[in-house]
Enzyme design. Structure first.
Site, PDB file in Angstrom:
ATOM      1  N   GLY A 158       0.816  -1.281   0.021  1.00  0.00           N
ATOM      2  CA  GLY A 158       0.032   0.006  -0.101  1.00  0.00           C
ATOM      3  C   GLY A 158       0.927   1.080   0.104  1.00  0.00           C
ATOM      4  O   GLY A 158       0.481   2.244   0.516  1.00  0.00           O
ATOM      5  N   CYS A 168       1.520   0.303  -9.530  1.00  0.00           N
ATOM      6  CA  CYS A 168       1.043  -0.437  -8.270  1.00  0.00           C
ATOM      7  C   CYS A 168      -0.312  -0.792  -8.313  1.00  0.00           C
ATOM      8  O   CYS A 168      -1.359  -0.017  -8.177  1.00  0.00           O
ATOM      9  CB  CYS A 168       1.248   0.444  -7.132  1.00  0.00           C
ATOM     10  SG  CYS A 168       1.205  -0.388  -5.636  1.00  0.00           S
ATOM     11  N   ASN A 172       6.410   5.481 -10.778  1.00  0.00           N
ATOM     12  CA  ASN A 172       5.868   4.486 -10.508  1.00  0.00           C
ATOM     13  C   ASN A 172       4.505   4.364 -11.124  1.00  0.00           C
ATOM     14  O   ASN A 172       3.499   5.106 -10.253  1.00  0.00           O
ATOM     15  CB  ASN A 172       5.806   3.806  -8.916  1.00  0.00           C
ATOM     16  CG  ASN A 172       5.101   2.615  -8.635  1.00  0.00           C
ATOM     17  OD1 ASN A 172       4.580   2.058  -9.758  1.00  0.00           O
ATOM     18  ND2 ASN A 172       5.002   2.166  -7.410  1.00  0.00           N
TER      19      ASN A 172
HETATM   20  C1  LIG Z   1       6.842  -6.397  -0.686  1.00  0.00           C
HETATM   21  C2  LIG Z   1       6.960  -5.790  -2.078  1.00  0.00           C
HETATM   22  C3  LIG Z   1       7.102  -4.162  -2.026  1.00  0.00           C
HETATM   23  C4  LIG Z   1       7.049  -3.477  -3.433  1.00  0.00           C
HETATM   24  N1  LIG Z   1       6.951  -2.427  -3.251  1.00  0.00           N
HETATM   25  C5  LIG Z   1       7.230  -1.640  -4.717  1.00  0.00           C
HETATM   26  C6  LIG Z   1       7.291  -0.316  -4.666  1.00  0.00           C
HETATM   27  O1  LIG Z   1       7.382   0.651  -3.648  1.00  0.00           O
HETATM   28  N2  LIG Z   1       7.345   0.563  -5.977  1.00  0.00           N
HETATM   29  C7  LIG Z   1       7.453  -0.337  -6.996  1.00  0.00           C
HETATM   30  O2  LIG Z   1       7.450   0.151  -8.059  1.00  0.00           O
HETATM   31  N3  LIG Z   1       7.303  -1.783  -6.955  1.00  0.00           N
HETATM   32  C8  LIG Z   1       7.306  -2.246  -5.712  1.00  0.00           C
HETATM   33  N4  LIG Z   1       7.260  -3.905  -5.793  1.00  0.00           N
HETATM   34  C9  LIG Z   1       7.337  -4.569  -6.987  1.00  0.00           C
HETATM   35  C10 LIG Z   1       8.817  -4.951  -7.352  1.00  0.00           C
HETATM   36  O3  LIG Z   1       9.697  -3.810  -7.273  1.00  0.00           O
HETATM   37  C11 LIG Z   1       8.715  -5.621  -8.696  1.00  0.00           C
HETATM   38  O4  LIG Z   1       8.453  -4.837  -9.830  1.00  0.00           O
HETATM   39  C12 LIG Z   1       7.662  -6.909  -8.701  1.00  0.00           C
HETATM   40  O5  LIG Z   1       8.012  -7.804  -7.470  1.00  0.00           O
HETATM   41  C13 LIG Z   1       7.873  -7.742  -9.901  1.00  0.00           C
HETATM   42  O6  LIG Z   1       9.165  -8.395 -10.003  1.00  0.00           O
HETATM   43  P1  LIG Z   1       9.388  -9.750  -9.477  1.00  0.00           P
HETATM   44  O7  LIG Z   1       8.611 -10.858  -9.989  1.00  0.00           O
HETATM   45  O8  LIG Z   1      11.006  -9.949 -10.226  1.00  0.00           O
HETATM   46  O9  LIG Z   1       9.670 -10.048  -7.944  1.00  0.00           O
HETATM   47  C14 LIG Z   1       7.267  -4.408  -4.574  1.00  0.00           C
HETATM   48  C15 LIG Z   1       7.046  -5.717  -4.455  1.00  0.00           C
HETATM   49  C16 LIG Z   1       7.037  -6.463  -3.395  1.00  0.00           C
HETATM   50  C17 LIG Z   1       6.968  -8.048  -3.209  1.00  0.00           C
END
Ligand SMILES: Cc1cc2nc3c(=O)[nH]c(=O)nc-3n(C[C@H](O)[C@H](O)[C@H](O)COP(=O)(O)O)c2cc1C
Length: 186
Positions: A46, A103, A100
């Site tokens: 969030g 989200c 971003n």
């Molecule tokens: C706990 C958590 C917090 C995240 N917070 C952000 C965030 O603040 N901003 C953002 O752009 N992406 C956020 N993400 C997304 C990750 O940066 C990434 O884009 C997403 O997990 C997909 O990549 P992956 O499958 O390699 O993990 C978050 C992901 C997780 C699991």
């Protein structure tokens, strides 16, 4: 943590912060993480963050990062004015700004829908590009039309496209929000 990662793992070229908005946000209540039965992780953090001013002070204490690591600051906002304010407030304590636009569990306007509209994404990209002197990247959602959105952002001046944010949101009763974005499917 970012400072330590840069120092201890010099192979990390770019380190990106959690997304930062204009004001402090507590984010959603726990539980905000759950393992997906089909594999991967669901989250509904969030957009919790301390806000632009407190983040600026914190980032000033670690910038520039050791080993020449590139410090990318992720920002979000509901309007062009808000995004520009956050980006301008933080540009002197980072090497680049990431917008971003993706989200999936944020409220409408706070990133959720921006990245599915080429026009809106381009307008916001241009507004930030016109206001800061550091490189600007744009983080997009995993949608079929990602190419259209990426193209529009590139035409609007984006220096890089970051693919991709989490998928969804998908329903999950264990999460406080009842839904979350899916990641870590490798
Ligand atoms: C706990 C958590 C917090 C995240 N917070 C952000 C965030 O603040 N901003 C953002 O752009 N992406 C956020 N993400 C997304 C990750 O940066 C990434 O884009 C997403 O997990 C997909 O990549 P992956 O499958 O390699 O993990 C978050 C992901 C997780 C699991």
């Amino acid at each position: 943590m970012l400072h330590r990662l840069a120092r201890e793992i010099p192979q990390l070229g770019i380190l990106t912060t959690k997304s930062i908005g204009l004001y402090e946000r507590k984010g959603n209540n726990e539980p905000i993480l759950a393992r997906s039965p089909e594999g991967g992780i669901l989250n509904c953090v969030g957009l919790s963050n301390p806000g632009e001013e407190a983040s600026r002070e914190e980032l000033a204490s670690i910038y520039p990062l050791p080993e020449g690591a590139f410090l990318m600051v992720s920002v979000f906002g509901a309007t062009a004015e808000e995004l520009v304010k956050v980006a301008q407030g933080l540009e002197r304590v980072c090497d680049g700004i990431e917008l971003n636009f993706s989200c999936p569990h944020a409220e409408a306007g706070l990133g959720a829908s921006i990245g599915s509209s080429p026009e809106l994404s381009a307008r916001l990209t241009r507004a930030v590009k016109d206001s800061v002197s550091v490189p600007v990247s744009v983080k997009l959602p995993p949608i079929d039309s990602i190419g259209d959105v990426a193209g529009a952002c590139a035409m609007a001046g984006a220096d890089a496209i970051v693919a991709v944010n989490t998928w969804g949101p998908l329903p999950d009763a264990r999460l406080s929000l009842g839904r979350g974005g899916l990641s870590d499917l490798h």
